[in-house]
Design a protein around this motif. Structure first.
Motif, PDB file in Angstrom:
ATOM      1  N   VAL A   1      22.595   9.827  51.151  1.00 20.66           N
ATOM      2  CA  VAL A   1      22.831  10.026  52.608  1.00 20.66           C
ATOM      3  C   VAL A   1      21.257  10.166  53.308  1.00 20.66           C
ATOM      4  O   VAL A   1      20.735   9.734  54.256  1.00 20.66           O
ATOM      5  CB  VAL A   1      23.593  11.400  53.003  1.00 20.66           C
TER       6      VAL A   1
ATOM      7  N   SER B   1      29.162  11.408  58.028  1.00 20.18           N
ATOM      8  CA  SER B   1      28.479  10.178  57.376  1.00 20.18           C
ATOM      9  C   SER B   1      29.080   9.254  56.576  1.00 20.18           C
ATOM     10  O   SER B   1      28.500   8.246  56.051  1.00 20.18           O
ATOM     11  CB  SER B   1      27.633  10.782  56.436  1.00 20.18           C
TER      12      SER B   1
ATOM     13  N   PRO C   1      22.391  16.738  54.631  1.00 19.17           N
ATOM     14  CA  PRO C   1      23.794  16.606  54.332  1.00 19.17           C
ATOM     15  C   PRO C   1      24.641  17.461  53.598  1.00 19.17           C
ATOM     16  O   PRO C   1      24.039  18.332  52.728  1.00 19.17           O
ATOM     17  CB  PRO C   1      23.553  15.414  52.911  1.00 19.17           C
TER      18      PRO C   1
ATOM     19  N   THR D   1      27.027  15.562  57.746  1.00 21.81           N
ATOM     20  CA  THR D   1      25.494  15.839  57.996  1.00 21.81           C
ATOM     21  C   THR D   1      25.296  16.696  59.113  1.00 21.81           C
ATOM     22  O   THR D   1      25.942  16.347  60.090  1.00 21.81           O
ATOM     23  CB  THR D   1      24.325  14.415  57.988  1.00 21.81           C
TER      24      THR D   1
END
Length: 222
Positions: free
Chosen positions: A115, A107, A175, A182
């Motif tokens: 996130v 991510s 996440p 993630t």
């Protein structure tokens, strides 16, 4: 209902990820596709024996080869784990099937809330998604549920006519708390009559997710 503890050390694009632990409910049969090819083949053979305990060697060999090949394809596509769920339908109605996959992507952000909020915004942009924010023990997550109709060619139906098939999907984005990654847990099924049972299974899986210290792999310190 029993469960199985699994400690993952998945990889994505050749990068080893921090470990991820979770529990699978009874009825879910799984292969860790991050294993090497020989171990995946052995895991596939164990899987088909679990699913078809009354089967014969020829069935086990054929289905084991099929699931091993599926695991190879999923690994190439970024999936780090897959399983097949088999649940009895009440009143002798047969068996409901579902598939479970877990993929991990980078991510680029270590703040779990940032996130998760980004994923939530993205999913809310699709009107087909029913989006829910989750506060899991391991941190925030976002769940998206979709139902889609597929047209199945009559060559593959009992009636011999084209038929509509409703496919349901539950996808939970989690996440990592230990790195900029993630996990995406996805359950797919056409057995929508059993949706409540599948939903409970997914809730149990994602609710059990942990991100242990990388110093503890397989329950033992390095």
């Amino acid at each position: 209902m029993g469960s199985t503890d699994l400690l993952q050390n998945l990889s994505v694009q050749g990068t080893h990820l921090p470990p991820m632990a979770f529990r699978l409910p009874t009825g879910m049969h799984a292969i860790e596709v991050s294993l090497d090819s020989g171990e995946r083949a052995e895991a596939a053979q164990r899987l088909v024996r679990d699913i078809y305990p009354q089967g014969e060697e020829s069935l086990w060999n054929a289905m084991g080869s099929l699931y091993s090949a599926m695991a190879d394809e999923m690994l190439a596509g970024g999936v780090g784990f897959f399983g097949i769920g088999l649940y009895d339908i009440e009143d002798g109605g047969g068996v409901a099937h579902c598939s479970l996959t877990i993929a991990v992507y980078e991510s680029g952000e270590t703040d779990q809330d940032v996130v998760a909020h980004g994923i939530q915004t993205l999913l809310l942009g699709d009107p087909l998604h029913e989006v829910t924010w989750l506060d899991l023990p391991c941190g925030p997550a976002v769940c998206g549920v979709t139902f889609r109709k597929l047209l199945v060619d009559g060559a593959y139906t009992q009636s011999g006519k084209d038929e509509e098939l409703v496919m349901g999907q539950i996808q939970v984005h989690i996440p990592f708390s230990t790195g900029p990654y993630t996990a995406v847990v996805t359950l797919d099924s056409a057995s929508v009559e059993q949706w409540d049972e599948f939903s409970h299974a997914v809730a149990g899986i994602v609710g059990s997710v942990e991100f242990p210290s990388p110093a503890f792999i397989d329950g033992r310190p390095d």
